[in-house]
Design a protein around this motif. Structure first.
Motif, short mmCIF file in Angstrom:
data_model
loop_
_atom_site.label_atom_id
_atom_site.label_comp_id
_atom_site.label_asym_id
_atom_site.label_seq_id
_atom_site.Cartn_x
_atom_site.Cartn_y
_atom_site.Cartn_z
N GLN A 185 0.73 11.38 4.07
CA GLN A 185 0.86 11.59 5.88
C GLN A 185 1.10 13.37 5.26
O GLN A 185 1.77 13.59 5.17
N GLY A 225 -2.24 -6.71 10.18
CA GLY A 225 -2.32 -5.42 10.64
C GLY A 225 -1.08 -4.88 9.62
O GLY A 225 -0.88 -5.94 8.27
N TYR A 226 -0.55 -3.39 9.00
CA TYR A 226 0.49 -2.86 8.24
C TYR A 226 1.70 -3.24 8.99
O TYR A 226 1.67 -2.93 9.82
N TYR A 264 0.10 5.05 1.37
CA TYR A 264 -0.19 6.37 1.68
C TYR A 264 0.21 7.22 1.95
O TYR A 264 1.77 7.49 1.56
N TYR A 323 -3.22 0.32 -4.01
CA TYR A 323 -3.00 -0.95 -3.36
C TYR A 323 -2.57 -1.95 -4.37
O TYR A 323 -3.13 -2.05 -5.10
N PHE A 354 -5.07 7.21 1.47
CA PHE A 354 -4.33 6.08 0.71
C PHE A 354 -4.56 6.87 -0.53
O PHE A 354 -5.51 7.24 -0.85
N LEU A 414 1.80 -0.72 14.32
CA LEU A 414 0.33 -1.62 14.74
C LEU A 414 0.85 -1.93 16.49
O LEU A 414 2.07 -2.36 16.93
N PHE A 425 4.57 -1.22 8.61
CA PHE A 425 4.89 0.78 7.67
C PHE A 425 6.69 1.17 7.35
O PHE A 425 7.66 0.63 8.11
N GLY A 426 6.90 1.15 6.24
CA GLY A 426 8.52 1.90 6.54
C GLY A 426 8.28 3.42 7.40
O GLY A 426 7.62 3.94 7.20
N SER A 427 9.59 3.92 7.17
CA SER A 427 9.79 5.11 7.89
C SER A 427 9.26 6.23 6.97
O SER A 427 9.59 7.46 7.35
N TYR A 434 0.73 -1.53 -0.31
CA TYR A 434 0.50 0.26 -0.17
C TYR A 434 0.76 0.93 -0.46
O TYR A 434 1.63 1.44 0.42
N GLY A 442 -7.07 7.74 10.92
CA GLY A 442 -8.10 9.13 11.49
C GLY A 442 -6.43 9.96 11.32
O GLY A 442 -5.61 9.76 11.01
N ALA A 443 -6.66 11.31 11.92
CA ALA A 443 -6.09 12.49 12.14
C ALA A 443 -4.58 11.77 13.63
O ALA A 443 -3.59 12.73 13.35
N LEU A 461 4.20 7.35 2.33
CA LEU A 461 4.36 6.14 3.52
C LEU A 461 3.60 4.42 2.90
O LEU A 461 2.80 5.14 2.39
N GLY A 481 7.32 5.10 10.22
CA GLY A 481 5.78 4.88 9.81
C GLY A 481 5.27 4.55 11.47
O GLY A 481 5.80 4.31 12.09
N GLY A 483 -4.90 12.74 8.17
CA GLY A 483 -4.11 11.20 7.85
C GLY A 483 -3.95 10.52 7.38
O GLY A 483 -3.87 11.48 6.19
N LEU A 484 -3.41 9.27 7.53
CA LEU A 484 -2.63 8.57 5.90
C LEU A 484 -4.26 9.14 5.22
O LEU A 484 -5.70 8.10 5.27
N GLN A 525 -7.70 -0.28 14.33
CA GLN A 525 -6.82 -1.28 14.62
C GLN A 525 -5.92 1.07 15.61
O GLN A 525 -6.77 1.77 14.43
#
Lengths: 120, 112
Positions: free
Chosen positions: A37, A108-109, A35, A48, A45, B45, A111-113, A33, B103-104, A91, B42, A42-43, B33
């Motif tokens: 930010q 869950g995901y 995203y 995908y 999308f 979770l 994520f990279g940095s 995915y 969400g933000a 991201l 990043g 929020g993130l 989540q």
């Protein structure tokens, strides 16, 4: 690799130039995915990829944005003719979720940095 | 407009205090989540909740999913400076595979 790797970590580009952002997901993760930010948001999308299926591009904000995933592994997000509003942290995340495995809710995901893109 | 509303947006407390942050929506989610994100990294979770009314505990963190699966809360007991970060909730819609909405976030600062 052990985690999701993104490069570059920071990118400053001039308005109107093209940029490429790279994501190397966790080995074996079929879902990937992208995203975006922005500060205080929020993130968002973007796109995908799931295995060899056609990607879901529904989140791409304009036709200046495109992404590909080669060999089901590394992905590249390309932004053409960058604009100042493209400035954000991009991201990438991967997941071991596969439609064949089942319950989407449990995955869950990772994520990279991120890549911090600044368009000046 | 955020599909998931998180509150408060910012929270600054002293070490040892308790706190609760909230994630609310008018939509029903099949799962929700919570992630924590530190500067330059990043999101990571923390937990997934899938059943209405579900409560999960992770050391000093308690997560609850609302009965109607539209909201969630995160409670931290005896906060520590290491809890500082951006807490994000993310809800998975009932349909396809890519509709995870974030969400933000709540930006938490725990002062020593």
């Amino acid at each position: 690799g052990a985690g999701v790797s993104q490069s570059p970590s920071n990118k400053v580009t001039e308005k109107g130039k093209d940029v490429e952002l790279r994501c190397d997901p966790i080995s074996g993760h079929t879902a990937l995915y992208w995203y975006r930010q922005s500060l205080g948001q929020g993130l968002e999308f973007l796109i995908y990829f799931q295995g060899n299926s056609a990607p879901d591009k529904s989140g791409l904000p304009s036709d200046r944005f495109s992404a590909e995933r080669t060999g089901g592994s590394v992905s590249t997000l390309t932004i053409q003719r960058t604009q100042q509003e493209d400035s954000a942290v991009y991201l990438c995340a991967s997941s071991s979720y596969s439609r064949a495995v089942g319950d989407r809710r449990k995955y869950g995901y990772t994520f990279g940095s991120g890549t911090r893109l600044t368009v000046v | 407009t955020q599909l998931l509303e998180q509150s408060p947006q910012f929270l600054s407390i002293q070490e040892g205090e308790n706190l609760t942050v909230y994630c609310n929506s008018s939509s029903v989610f099949s799962s929700l989540q919570w992630y924590r994100q530190e500067p330059g990294e990043g999101p990571v979770l923390l937990v997934t909740v899938v059943t209405g009314g579900e409560v999960k505990k992770l050391k000093r963190l308690t997560f609850q999913f609302g009965d109607a699966r539209k909201d969630s809360s995160l409670h931290i007991t005896a906060a520590q400076p290491g809890d500082t970060g951006l807490y994000l909730c993310a809800g998975l819609g009932p349909k396809n595979n890519n509709d995870m909405r974030f969400g933000a976030g709540t930006r938490l600062t725990v002062k020593p």
